[in-house]
Structures are given as structure tokens and as C-alpha cells.
Design an enzyme around this catalytic site. Sequence first.
Site, PDB file in Angstrom:
ATOM      1  N   HIS A 151       0.815  -1.229   0.000  1.00  0.00           N
ATOM      2  CA  HIS A 151       0.000   0.000   0.000  1.00  0.00           C
ATOM      3  C   HIS A 151       0.849   1.280   0.000  1.00  0.00           C
ATOM      4  CE1 HIS A 151      -0.023  -0.660   4.639  1.00  0.00           C
ATOM      5  NE2 HIS A 151       0.998   0.088   4.303  1.00  0.00           N
TER       6      HIS A 151
ATOM      7  N   HIS B 124      -1.847   4.694   9.623  1.00  0.00           N
ATOM      8  CA  HIS B 124      -0.469   5.171   9.815  1.00  0.00           C
ATOM      9  C   HIS B 124      -0.405   6.497  10.558  1.00  0.00           C
ATOM     10  CE1 HIS B 124      -0.259   2.399   6.374  1.00  0.00           C
ATOM     11  NE2 HIS B 124       1.021   2.261   6.606  1.00  0.00           N
TER      12      HIS B 124
ATOM     13  N   HIS C 218      10.036  -4.277   4.195  1.00  0.00           N
ATOM     14  CA  HIS C 218      10.513  -2.897   4.114  1.00  0.00           C
ATOM     15  C   HIS C 218      10.777  -2.345   5.505  1.00  0.00           C
ATOM     16  CE1 HIS C 218       6.125  -2.300   4.491  1.00  0.00           C
ATOM     17  NE2 HIS C 218       6.230  -0.983   4.588  1.00  0.00           N
TER      18      HIS C 218
ATOM     19  N   GLU D 165       3.966  -5.542   8.709  1.00  0.00           N
ATOM     20  CA  GLU D 165       2.612  -5.369   8.141  1.00  0.00           C
ATOM     21  C   GLU D 165       2.067  -6.672   7.545  1.00  0.00           C
ATOM     22  OE1 GLU D 165       2.813  -0.636   6.841  1.00  0.00           O
ATOM     23  OE2 GLU D 165       3.077  -2.155   5.310  1.00  0.00           O
TER      24      GLU D 165
HETATM   25  C1  DHB Z   1       6.225   3.164   2.201  1.00  0.00           C
HETATM   26  C2  DHB Z   1       5.683   1.897   2.491  1.00  0.00           C
HETATM   27  C3  DHB Z   1       4.621   1.784   3.406  1.00  0.00           C
HETATM   28  O1  DHB Z   1       4.047   0.596   3.771  1.00  0.00           O
HETATM   29  C4  DHB Z   1       4.093   2.924   3.999  1.00  0.00           C
HETATM   30  O2  DHB Z   1       3.035   2.782   4.836  1.00  0.00           O
HETATM   31  C5  DHB Z   1       4.622   4.174   3.731  1.00  0.00           C
HETATM   32  C6  DHB Z   1       5.693   4.288   2.828  1.00  0.00           C
HETATM   33  C7  DHB Z   1       7.340   3.321   1.214  1.00  0.00           C
HETATM   34  O3  DHB Z   1       7.971   2.339   0.799  1.00  0.00           O
HETATM   35  O4  DHB Z   1       7.599   4.459   0.795  1.00  0.00           O
HETATM   36 FE    FE Z   2       2.543   0.893   5.516  1.00  0.00          FE
END
Ligand code: DHB
Ligand code: FE
Length: 280
Positions: free
Chosen positions: A12, A59, A193, A240
Site C-alpha cells: 500500500h 499510519h 521494508h 505489516e
Molecule cells: C512506504 C511503504 C509503506 O508501507 C508505507 O506505509 C509508507 C511508505 C514506502 O515504501 O515508501
Molecule cells: Fe505501511
Amino acid sequence: MARIVGGLTSSHIPAIGNAIANKKFDDPYWKPFFDGYPPVRDWLAEVKPDIAVIIYNDHGLNFFLDKQPTFAIGAAPEYHNQDEGWGIPTIAPFKGAPEFSWHLINSLVHDDFDMVTCQEMAVDHGFTMPMQLFWPDYAQANIKTVPLVVNTVQHPLPSPKRCYRMGQALGKAIESYPEDLKVVVVGTGGLSHQLDGERAGFINKEFDQICMAKIVDDPEYFLDMSIHDMVRLAGAQGAEFIMWLTMRGALTGNVKQLYSNYHLPISNTAAGMLCLKNGA
Ligand code: DHB
Ligand code: FE
């Protein structure tokens, strides 16, 4: 009775919002990512689900660090998107299904999942990116939504097992709704990530591939992992993935993978997508 027709997953990442607004579908950076979605849209157009339950993490738009529910669920007639500061255009509100939401809430609380119930709820990119990707023409799609929030931003986070069990209770709740509705359950976020700290930029392709495969046929593989295991293997925000597990817990029948896509990098994130059919 309501029936769960399938489960979807999608990352997302906020940057997707700008790429959609600027129609970057054929841009070499974006094409391998966007190309994963049209077959799923065709499948959705054929199956025509009435309701999408979107499992995502807020978030900081609707809940901030001062009040952070572990599990929360919307029971509003509509859900508005608001500016989160990412520089992405805000989009039109999404239709809710309050009667259906209250049925889910009653059933989940009865089954010992103490949901925070939200009769007003703003939805952020965790909800809107997957909606825009799966239903780009939302106004024409005739689908109502139920946002279900899992805390993945402030520790302690619920364990993979707890999320999977919540998903199972959600599946039971959906399928005990007396109307003949078709429901699709969407788990958003992931894959690996990490946005901050010493490991910012961390990606684990090998673990992502395990997530993509095991979530289909062997979701119990993850149940004895702790949140710290998830953070170590997938990165601080890769945790997540617990929302994919929540979705998978809700699938009640024979699960068959119809489509999948995996592409990196998109922004800082390994982008994963799955379309699972939930059969008799
Ligand atoms: C990014 C990924 C995410 O899951 C998020 O909530 C905000 C930013 C990203 O990779 O930029
Ligand atoms: Fe996220």
C-alpha cells in the site's frame, strides 16, 4: 447467507497514489508493478463482490500514537480519505455497510476479539491504495467497504497467531450474516521494508518469497513467529504482513491462487500482490 468469494493482498505504498494520478502505468519503473492488477480486476468484474473488508493499518491519520487500538473496525455509512502529508491527491469517499459492520462487531466481540468500534473513520493510504488498484473505477463498481485496522505502528503489536485467529473469527462472522452477499477480504501492507533507523531500506527477497508461497497453502507456518521474528526477517514495517495473515485466516474453504505479482523496489518496499479464490 453471506459467502467469502476470495482474498486479495496488496502492498500500500503512498507513491502509488501519485503514479496513478500521473498515469504512469507504462513508465518502466511502474509497469511491472501495475501489470499485476488487470487480471484481478477482470476476476472481480466477473465475481462482483458486494462488500470488501479491507484489513490495513492506520499510519497516524485516524489514530495517532496517543491512542492506538490493537484492532478497530468501521461502522460508518461512508469513509473519507484525508491528506496525510505524502503529497498524494485525496480521493472521493468510500461507501460503508454499517449493518454488516455491526454484525461483524457483535460476532467478533462474542468470540473474544474486543474491537474498537468506529462510527466515524478517516481512511489513509493503507486502505485507499489497494482500493484504487483493485477498483480503479470505484464510483461504477457498486461495492461497499468495511475498514478493519490492525496496529502495526506502535509496539506491542498483535502476534501473527493472534491476527490469524482474528481472521478466523472474522471469516465465521462474515459467513453467519443472513443476507446472500458476496464478500472479498483484502489484506494490505508488506512485504519486506523498513523506513527508518539503522536498517532503513532493508529488503529480504528470500523471506518475501516464503511469505508469498506459504500464505497460500501453509499459513500456519507463521503462527509460532513472534513480532520480533517478523521485524528481523521483514523489517520494522515488513511486520505489516500480519494483515495478510489476518485475511488468510478469514478464508474458510479450499483456497486456490489465481494470480500473483512480486516486484521491487517500489519506493522502499518489496511490492507483493495475491488473488486467492475461496472455494467450496
Ligand atoms: C512506504 C511503504 C509503506 O508501507 C508505507 O506505509 C509508507 C511508505 C514506502 O515504501 O515508501
Ligand atoms: Fe505501511
